[in-house]
Design an enzyme around this catalytic site. Structure first.
Site, PDB file in Angstrom:
ATOM      1  N   ARG A 130      -6.625  19.712  23.208  1.00 38.18           N
ATOM      2  CA  ARG A 130      -5.267  19.654  23.785  1.00 38.18           C
ATOM      3  C   ARG A 130      -4.836  18.206  23.787  1.00 38.18           C
ATOM      4  O   ARG A 130      -5.582  17.329  24.242  1.00 38.18           O
ATOM      5  CB  ARG A 130      -5.255  20.178  25.217  1.00 38.18           C
ATOM      6  CG  ARG A 130      -5.390  21.662  25.333  1.00 38.18           C
ATOM      7  CD  ARG A 130      -5.394  22.089  26.792  1.00 38.18           C
ATOM      8  NE  ARG A 130      -5.479  23.541  26.914  1.00 38.18           N
ATOM      9  CZ  ARG A 130      -6.600  24.229  26.802  1.00 38.18           C
ATOM     10  NH1 ARG A 130      -7.741  23.606  26.572  1.00 38.18           N
ATOM     11  NH2 ARG A 130      -6.602  25.539  26.911  1.00 38.18           N
TER      12      ARG A 130
ATOM     13  N   ASP B  32       0.839  -1.209   0.000  1.00 39.38           N
ATOM     14  CA  ASP B  32       0.000   0.000   0.000  1.00 39.38           C
ATOM     15  C   ASP B  32       0.869   1.251   0.000  1.00 39.38           C
ATOM     16  O   ASP B  32       0.521   2.265  -0.614  1.00 39.38           O
ATOM     17  CB  ASP B  32      -0.904   0.008   1.237  1.00 39.38           C
ATOM     18  CG  ASP B  32      -2.055  -0.991   1.097  1.00 39.38           C
ATOM     19  OD1 ASP B  32      -2.500  -1.234  -0.032  1.00 39.38           O
ATOM     20  OD2 ASP B  32      -2.496  -1.525   2.129  1.00 39.38           O
ATOM     21  N   GLY B  33       2.017   1.170   0.700  1.00 38.74           N
ATOM     22  CA  GLY B  33       2.934   2.309   0.755  1.00 38.74           C
ATOM     23  C   GLY B  33       3.443   2.678  -0.634  1.00 38.74           C
ATOM     24  O   GLY B  33       3.601   3.862  -0.956  1.00 38.74           O
TER      25      GLY B  33
HETATM   26  P1  NAP Z   1       5.173   2.772   6.639  1.00 39.01           P
HETATM   27  O1  NAP Z   1       5.392   3.323   8.025  1.00 39.01           O
HETATM   28  O2  NAP Z   1       6.311   2.161   5.905  1.00 39.01           O
HETATM   29  O3  NAP Z   1       3.946   1.722   6.629  1.00 39.01           O
HETATM   30  C1  NAP Z   1       2.856   1.820   7.397  1.00 39.01           C
HETATM   31  C2  NAP Z   1       1.955   0.594   7.231  1.00 39.01           C
HETATM   32  O4  NAP Z   1       0.648   1.084   6.894  1.00 39.01           O
HETATM   33  C3  NAP Z   1       2.360  -0.406   6.154  1.00 39.01           C
HETATM   34  O5  NAP Z   1       2.193  -1.698   6.671  1.00 39.01           O
HETATM   35  C4  NAP Z   1       1.374  -0.116   5.035  1.00 39.01           C
HETATM   36  O6  NAP Z   1       1.051  -1.264   4.258  1.00 39.01           O
HETATM   37  C5  NAP Z   1       0.154   0.253   5.845  1.00 39.01           C
HETATM   38  N1  NAP Z   1      -0.866   1.008   5.107  1.00 39.01           N
HETATM   39  C6  NAP Z   1      -0.714   2.038   4.249  1.00 39.01           C
HETATM   40  N2  NAP Z   1      -1.911   2.442   3.804  1.00 39.01           N
HETATM   41  C7  NAP Z   1      -2.842   1.647   4.372  1.00 39.01           C
HETATM   42  C8  NAP Z   1      -4.252   1.565   4.305  1.00 39.01           C
HETATM   43  N3  NAP Z   1      -4.952   2.416   3.567  1.00 39.01           N
HETATM   44  N4  NAP Z   1      -4.883   0.622   5.045  1.00 39.01           N
HETATM   45  C9  NAP Z   1      -4.192  -0.225   5.829  1.00 39.01           C
HETATM   46  N5  NAP Z   1      -2.857  -0.211   5.928  1.00 39.01           N
HETATM   47  C10 NAP Z   1      -2.191   0.723   5.219  1.00 39.01           C
HETATM   48  O7  NAP Z   1       4.623   3.998   5.766  1.00 39.01           O
HETATM   49  P2  NAP Z   1       4.161   3.997   4.267  1.00 39.01           P
HETATM   50  O8  NAP Z   1       4.186   2.630   3.704  1.00 39.01           O
HETATM   51  O9  NAP Z   1       4.875   5.098   3.573  1.00 39.01           O
HETATM   52  O10 NAP Z   1       2.640   4.446   4.445  1.00 39.01           O
HETATM   53  C11 NAP Z   1       2.286   5.681   5.008  1.00 39.01           C
HETATM   54  C12 NAP Z   1       1.048   5.432   5.798  1.00 39.01           C
HETATM   55  O11 NAP Z   1       1.396   4.679   6.935  1.00 39.01           O
HETATM   56  C13 NAP Z   1       0.399   6.682   6.362  1.00 39.01           C
HETATM   57  O12 NAP Z   1      -0.504   7.235   5.445  1.00 39.01           O
HETATM   58  C14 NAP Z   1      -0.281   6.146   7.610  1.00 39.01           C
HETATM   59  O13 NAP Z   1      -1.636   5.836   7.383  1.00 39.01           O
HETATM   60  C15 NAP Z   1       0.425   4.865   7.920  1.00 39.01           C
HETATM   61  N6  NAP Z   1       1.037   4.963   9.238  1.00 39.01           N
HETATM   62  C16 NAP Z   1       0.443   4.290  10.250  1.00 39.01           C
HETATM   63  C17 NAP Z   1       0.920   4.388  11.530  1.00 39.01           C
HETATM   64  C18 NAP Z   1       0.218   3.674  12.615  1.00 39.01           C
HETATM   65  O14 NAP Z   1      -0.692   2.892  12.306  1.00 39.01           O
HETATM   66  N7  NAP Z   1       0.577   3.922  13.858  1.00 39.01           N
HETATM   67  C19 NAP Z   1       2.043   5.172  11.807  1.00 39.01           C
HETATM   68  C20 NAP Z   1       2.643   5.829  10.740  1.00 39.01           C
HETATM   69  C21 NAP Z   1       2.124   5.739   9.448  1.00 39.01           C
HETATM   70  P3  NAP Z   1       2.100  -1.950   3.238  1.00 39.01           P
HETATM   71  O15 NAP Z   1       2.983  -2.793   4.101  1.00 39.01           O
HETATM   72  O16 NAP Z   1       1.213  -2.774   2.340  1.00 39.01           O
HETATM   73  O17 NAP Z   1       2.835  -0.874   2.518  1.00 39.01           O
END
Ligand code: NAP
Length: 270
Positions: free
Chosen positions: A148, A45-46
């Site tokens: 806050r 997804d990323g």
């Molecule tokens: P990353 O930190 O490398 O990956 C974050 C995880 O979120 C990966 O496992 C990714 O799936 C998954 N993900 C992305 N979009 C999703 C969706 N729509 N539904 C369910 N899971 C999803 O960051 P990245 O791959 O660049 O993705 C950025 C996204 O990470 C941000 O938009 C945010 O939503 C999410 N994120 C989540 C958290 C948290 O849950 N605490 C923290 C930071 C960021 P894949 O392994 O398939 O790529």
């Protein structure tokens, strides 16, 4: 049809992208990275999020397809061993598509006449890392509360399974046109009070966050992060633009959710 193939740098994705490129050429499909009308991502997804931002200026002409090289994702429908079937669908393509809502983000600054404008596919967050974030929340230009805490997250329906879910938001079916506001660690006591529940606002409503101080903020748009100061307000609403996916097959949304977060169907625990 002009096809761009975008992959992440993991070894498997590089190999799958190479194989896909060769299959496309063998089937006389045109590969074109600059001005495509179909973008295939290979990774997770990323990877699709990155491709979305790369081609955000072509949203009205581009459709996306996701091939996953890890687990089934929310934006990825095809597995790496199904490339022949995928290319067959590309050859027979008749413009089938499904579209989902995007988040429109406009940021106004004290020292800038023009607003900064972004689209988010998953979410946008406003956070403060060195101390409590204080901001006023307005819904449709009416003051709602003073927040806050650590921060606020505004997500799309397809983003509801991402960061939004980790901070206690609801999972929303992507056919719904709605944006969701979730709190990140709000302070709630006898003195300070917030709603303390995720809020889902209607399609014609918008959310505004107005920081109470000038600096120390972090703004995220999906995977992009920036340090911000002098923000007057951030306006969030459902964008007029949508993301389009080429839809050659359909994976039931709730099956995806089950597969990603429960996984009992595969392990035969039910
Ligand atoms: P990353 O930190 O490398 O990956 C974050 C995880 O979120 C990966 O496992 C990714 O799936 C998954 N993900 C992305 N979009 C999703 C969706 N729509 N539904 C369910 N899971 C999803 O960051 P990245 O791959 O660049 O993705 C950025 C996204 O990470 C941000 O938009 C945010 O939503 C999410 N994120 C989540 C958290 C948290 O849950 N605490 C923290 C930071 C960021 P894949 O392994 O398939 O790529």
């Amino acid at each position: 049809m002009r096809i761009a193939i975008i992959h992440n740098h993991n070894k498997k994705s590089v190999a799958v992208a190479q194989e896909l490129r060769a299959l496309c050429l063998k089937n006389r499909l045109t590969l074109e990275e600059k001005n495509p009308d179909l973008v295939i991502t290979v990774g997770g997804d990323g990877t699709l999020l990155s491709a979305f931002h790369r081609y955000a200026h072509l949203l009205d002409q581009v459709r996306f397809v996701g091939v996953h090289t890890g687990h089934l994702g929310f934006y990825t429908d095809w597995r790496d061993f199904e490339l022949e079937e995928l290319v067959e669908s590309l050859v027979k393509d008749q413009g089938e598509s499904v579209s989902y809502p995007l988040l429109d983000v406009k940021v106004s600054y004290q020292d800038q006449v023009e607003e900064a404008h972004f689209f988010a596919l998953n979410e946008s967050t406003l956070k403060r890392i060195d101390g409590t974030m204080v901001c006023d929340v307005y819904i449709k230009d009416e003051w709602f509360e003073r927040f806050r805490g650590d921060g606020m997250c505004v997500s799309t329906p397809t983003g509801s399974t991402a960061y939004n879910k980790s901070v206690g938001g609801a999972v929303i079916h992507p056919r719904l046109e709605a944006i969701q506001l979730t709190e990140i660690a709000s302070i709630n006591n006898r003195v300070f009070r917030t709603l303390s529940s995720p809020m889902i606002v209607a399609p014609n409503e918008w959310i505004q966050l107005r920081p109470a101080s000038e600096d120390g903020f972090i703004l995220t748009i999906d995977q992009l992060t920036s340090s911000e100061k002098n923000i007057i307000a951030i306006n969030y609403r459902i964008a007029k633009e949508r993301i389009h996916f080429a839809r050659y097959r359909h994976t039931h949304f709730w099956s995806r959710v089950e597969d990603a977060f429960i996984g009992a169907k595969h392990s035969h625990e039910i």
